[in-house]
Design a protein around this motif. Sequence first.
Motif, PDB file in Angstrom:
ATOM      1  N   GLU A 105       0.832  -1.208   0.000  1.00 15.18           N
ATOM      2  CA  GLU A 105       0.000   0.000   0.000  1.00 15.18           C
ATOM      3  C   GLU A 105       0.865   1.256   0.000  1.00 15.18           C
ATOM      4  OE1 GLU A 105      -3.146   0.092  -0.455  1.00 15.18           O
ATOM      5  OE2 GLU A 105      -3.432  -2.069  -0.410  1.00 15.18           O
ATOM      6  N   TYR A 106       1.987   1.222   0.723  1.00 18.27           N
ATOM      7  CA  TYR A 106       2.901   2.368   0.700  1.00 18.27           C
ATOM      8  C   TYR A 106       3.448   2.598  -0.713  1.00 18.27           C
ATOM      9  CZ  TYR A 106       2.935   2.548   5.804  1.00 18.27           C
ATOM     10  OH  TYR A 106       2.564   2.677   7.127  1.00 18.27           O
ATOM     11  N   ALA A 107       3.714   1.518  -1.419  1.00 12.56           N
ATOM     12  CA  ALA A 107       4.178   1.648  -2.800  1.00 12.56           C
ATOM     13  C   ALA A 107       3.100   2.283  -3.678  1.00 12.56           C
ATOM     14  CB  ALA A 107       4.582   0.286  -3.356  1.00 12.56           C
ATOM     15  N   SER A 108       1.839   1.909  -3.458  1.00 10.34           N
ATOM     16  CA  SER A 108       0.741   2.523  -4.209  1.00 10.34           C
ATOM     17  C   SER A 108       0.648   4.018  -3.923  1.00 10.34           C
ATOM     18  CB  SER A 108      -0.580   1.831  -3.849  1.00 10.34           C
ATOM     19  OG  SER A 108      -0.559   0.469  -4.216  1.00 10.34           O
ATOM     20  N   GLN A 109       0.905   4.400  -2.679  1.00 12.54           N
ATOM     21  CA  GLN A 109       0.904   5.818  -2.328  1.00 12.54           C
ATOM     22  C   GLN A 109       2.008   6.571  -3.075  1.00 12.54           C
ATOM     23  OE1 GLN A 109      -1.310   7.440   0.085  1.00 12.54           O
ATOM     24  NE2 GLN A 109      -0.475   9.127  -1.085  1.00 12.54           N
ATOM     25  N   ARG A 110       3.175   5.953  -3.191  1.00  5.77           N
ATOM     26  CA  ARG A 110       4.262   6.597  -3.920  1.00  5.77           C
ATOM     27  C   ARG A 110       3.943   6.712  -5.413  1.00  5.77           C
ATOM     28  NH1 ARG A 110       7.286   3.152  -0.589  1.00  5.77           N
ATOM     29  NH2 ARG A 110       7.778   1.774  -2.354  1.00  5.77           N
ATOM     30  N   VAL A 111       3.228   5.725  -5.938  1.00 11.51           N
ATOM     31  CA  VAL A 111       2.794   5.797  -7.334  1.00 11.51           C
ATOM     32  C   VAL A 111       1.890   7.008  -7.547  1.00 11.51           C
ATOM     33  CG1 VAL A 111       1.402   4.667  -9.099  1.00 11.51           C
ATOM     34  CG2 VAL A 111       3.050   3.336  -7.799  1.00 11.51           C
ATOM     35  N   ALA A 112       0.935   7.194  -6.641  1.00  9.79           N
ATOM     36  CA  ALA A 112       0.024   8.334  -6.756  1.00  9.79           C
ATOM     37  C   ALA A 112       0.777   9.653  -6.633  1.00  9.79           C
ATOM     38  CB  ALA A 112      -1.065   8.235  -5.692  1.00  9.79           C
ATOM     39  N   ASP A 113       1.766   9.729  -5.744  1.00  7.78           N
ATOM     40  CA  ASP A 113       2.572  10.953  -5.608  1.00  7.78           C
ATOM     41  C   ASP A 113       3.328  11.253  -6.899  1.00  7.78           C
ATOM     42  OD1 ASP A 113       1.652  11.028  -3.015  1.00  7.78           O
ATOM     43  OD2 ASP A 113       3.471  10.144  -2.154  1.00  7.78           O
ATOM     44  N   ALA A 114       3.881  10.210  -7.502  1.00  6.14           N
ATOM     45  CA  ALA A 114       4.634  10.412  -8.745  1.00  6.14           C
ATOM     46  C   ALA A 114       3.715  10.866  -9.880  1.00  6.14           C
ATOM     47  CB  ALA A 114       5.354   9.123  -9.130  1.00  6.14           C
ATOM     48  N   LEU A 115       2.481  10.363  -9.909  1.00  6.01           N
ATOM     49  CA  LEU A 115       1.544  10.759 -10.963  1.00  6.01           C
ATOM     50  C   LEU A 115       1.126  12.217 -10.822  1.00  6.01           C
ATOM     51  CD1 LEU A 115      -0.709   7.586 -11.277  1.00  6.01           C
ATOM     52  CD2 LEU A 115       1.117   8.362 -12.802  1.00  6.01           C
ATOM     53  N   VAL A 116       1.076  12.728  -9.586  1.00  5.92           N
ATOM     54  CA  VAL A 116       0.806  14.158  -9.396  1.00  5.92           C
ATOM     55  C   VAL A 116       1.934  14.986  -9.997  1.00  5.92           C
ATOM     56  CG1 VAL A 116       0.523  15.973  -7.667  1.00  5.92           C
ATOM     57  CG2 VAL A 116      -0.626  13.790  -7.348  1.00  5.92           C
ATOM     58  N   GLN A 117       3.148  14.558  -9.768  1.00  6.22           N
ATOM     59  CA  GLN A 117       4.293  15.259 -10.347  1.00  6.22           C
ATOM     60  C   GLN A 117       4.251  15.220 -11.870  1.00  6.22           C
ATOM     61  OE1 GLN A 117       8.030  13.598  -9.144  1.00  6.22           O
ATOM     62  NE2 GLN A 117       9.241  14.950 -10.453  1.00  6.22           N
ATOM     63  N   GLN A 118       3.912  14.053 -12.413  1.00  8.63           N
ATOM     64  CA  GLN A 118       3.872  13.915 -13.863  1.00  8.63           C
ATOM     65  C   GLN A 118       2.743  14.734 -14.480  1.00  8.63           C
ATOM     66  OE1 GLN A 118       6.146  12.382 -15.675  1.00  8.63           O
ATOM     67  NE2 GLN A 118       5.133  12.947 -17.588  1.00  8.63           N
ATOM     68  N   ALA A 119       1.633  14.879 -13.758  1.00  8.16           N
ATOM     69  CA  ALA A 119       0.492  15.616 -14.300  1.00  8.16           C
ATOM     70  C   ALA A 119       0.812  17.089 -14.506  1.00  8.16           C
ATOM     71  CB  ALA A 119      -0.722  15.469 -13.373  1.00  8.16           C
ATOM     72  N   GLY A 120       1.782  17.621 -13.768  1.00 13.21           N
ATOM     73  CA  GLY A 120       2.118  19.033 -13.888  1.00 13.21           C
ATOM     74  C   GLY A 120       3.100  19.355 -14.992  1.00 13.21           C
ATOM     75  N   THR A 121       3.507  18.368 -15.773  1.00 13.05           N
ATOM     76  CA  THR A 121       4.459  18.622 -16.854  1.00 13.05           C
ATOM     77  C   THR A 121       3.751  19.177 -18.090  1.00 13.05           C
ATOM     78  OG1 THR A 121       4.261  16.340 -17.657  1.00 13.05           O
ATOM     79  CG2 THR A 121       5.986  16.802 -16.042  1.00 13.05           C
TER      80      THR A 121
END
Length: 430
Positions: A45-61
Motif C-alpha cells: 500500500e505504501y508503494a501505491s501511495q508513492r505511485v500516486a505521488d509520482a503521478l501528481v508530479q507527472q500531471a504538472g508537466t
Amino acid sequence: MRVLLCQGCVLLLLISSAVSAQNAPLTFDEVLDLAMRHSPVLGSEYASQRVADALVQQAGTSPNPILQFQSQTDGLERLSLIGLAVSQPIELGHKKSARIKAAESNQSVAFWELEVRRLALRQEIRERFLSVLLADAQMALAEEMFQTTLRHLEIARARLEAGDVSGLEVTALEVESDRRRAQKVLTVGVRDRAVAKLSEHLLVDESTLSGGFTGDLGWPYLLPELDSITELTGEVQQLQLARARTQTKLDLVGVERSRGVSDLTVQAGVFVQRDVFPGSSFSPRGVVSGLDDTGPLLQLQLQIPLPLNDTNAGNIAAAKARAEQSEYEFQVLQRKLQADLRGLYHTLTAQREARRLLEYEVLPNSRRALDTVERAYALGFRSQIDLLLAREAYLRSSDDALQSAFAESMTAAELEALLGKPLPTESLKP
C-alpha cells in the motif's frame, strides 16, 4: 572478593531481567506494532501511495518542444532549402490544471485506501489475537477439568477402600480422566494453530513469541450512547475513501472536457534558400559562378485542429455517468455503514448483558453447586451421577462464558474497525 561477588550478582540480575523482558507476554498493542512494522501488505500500500505521488508530479508537466531539421530540393537542383525549426504544442482548455486536480484526487484515494487497509489489517490481527486468548482460556479450562476429574477419582478410590462404592465407579472416573487428558492435548493443538495464524503477519522469530500473550476476553468498558457513535460515521475511513473516489470521477469530467478543446502548435524556423540556374545566360552577381540570391528565410506557423467531427462529447458523457454512479454508490455505502453500526451496537449491548449474566451469576452458581456435590459425594451422600451432572454443568457454564466473552470481543473489534478508531476504555464496574 566481595567486589567480584557483587559484580557477579549484578550481572546475574541483568541477565535475568533481560530474559524475563524477552519472554514477557505480549499485549495486543505490542503485537499490532510488530505487524505494522513488518507487514508486506502495508508495504504494498505504501508503494501505491508513492505511485500516486509520482503521478501528481507527472500531471504538472507540459508538452516538450519539437526540434525539426529540414532540407529540400526541387529535384532539378534549381532550388534548394535548408534550415531548422522549433515547434511548441500549447495546451488550451486548462488541460494541465485539470490533470493535476484529477491526480491529486487520485492521491487522496491512495491515502484513504492505505488507511482502510491498515484498519482491515488491525481488525484481522485483533481477531487472531482474540482467538489465541480464547485458546489459552480453553487450555486452562481443560487443565482445570482434568485436575477436577483427578480429584474426584481420588475421592472414589478412597470410598472404594472403605467399601462404600463399587470398582465400576472408579473405572468410570479413570476413563473420564483419560478423556480429559486427551482434551488437554487437543486444546494445545488448537492454541498452536491460533498462534501460527497470528504469526503470519508478525514476521518475527519464535523467541519473540515464547512468552505468550496477555489480554482479556470481553469488553468490560463503558459504551457511549448510540447517537454519539452515529455522529461519527461521517469520519469513517470507508466513507472518506468513497468520497475521494467520487471526487476523482468528478475531476475526470473536467479532464475530458479539457480534451475537447483543440491544442495550438506554434512553429518558428530559420531557413537558407539557394537558387541555382545551370546553363542559363543569366549572369549571377555572387562570387561563386551559378549561385545567386542566397539569404535567410524566417518562418512562423500556427496549427490548430478543427473540431468538426470529434469534440470528445462521448467521453464527457461517459465521465459524467461514472461520476453519477459513484455518487449513488456513496449513498448506498453510507446507509449500509449506518445500519451495520446500529446492528453491531445492539449486538454488543446484548452480548455484554449475556456475558455478565454468565460470568457473575451462572458460572459462580454452577461452581458452588459442583463444590457442594463434591463434598457430599466425598461423604457418601451423593452418587457419581450427581457428581457427573454437576461437573458437566460447570463445564458448560465455563465454556458458555468463554464463548460469550469471545463473541463480545469480536463484535467490539468489528465496531472499532467500522468506526476507524478504538472504543473508549473507561472502566465499568460489575
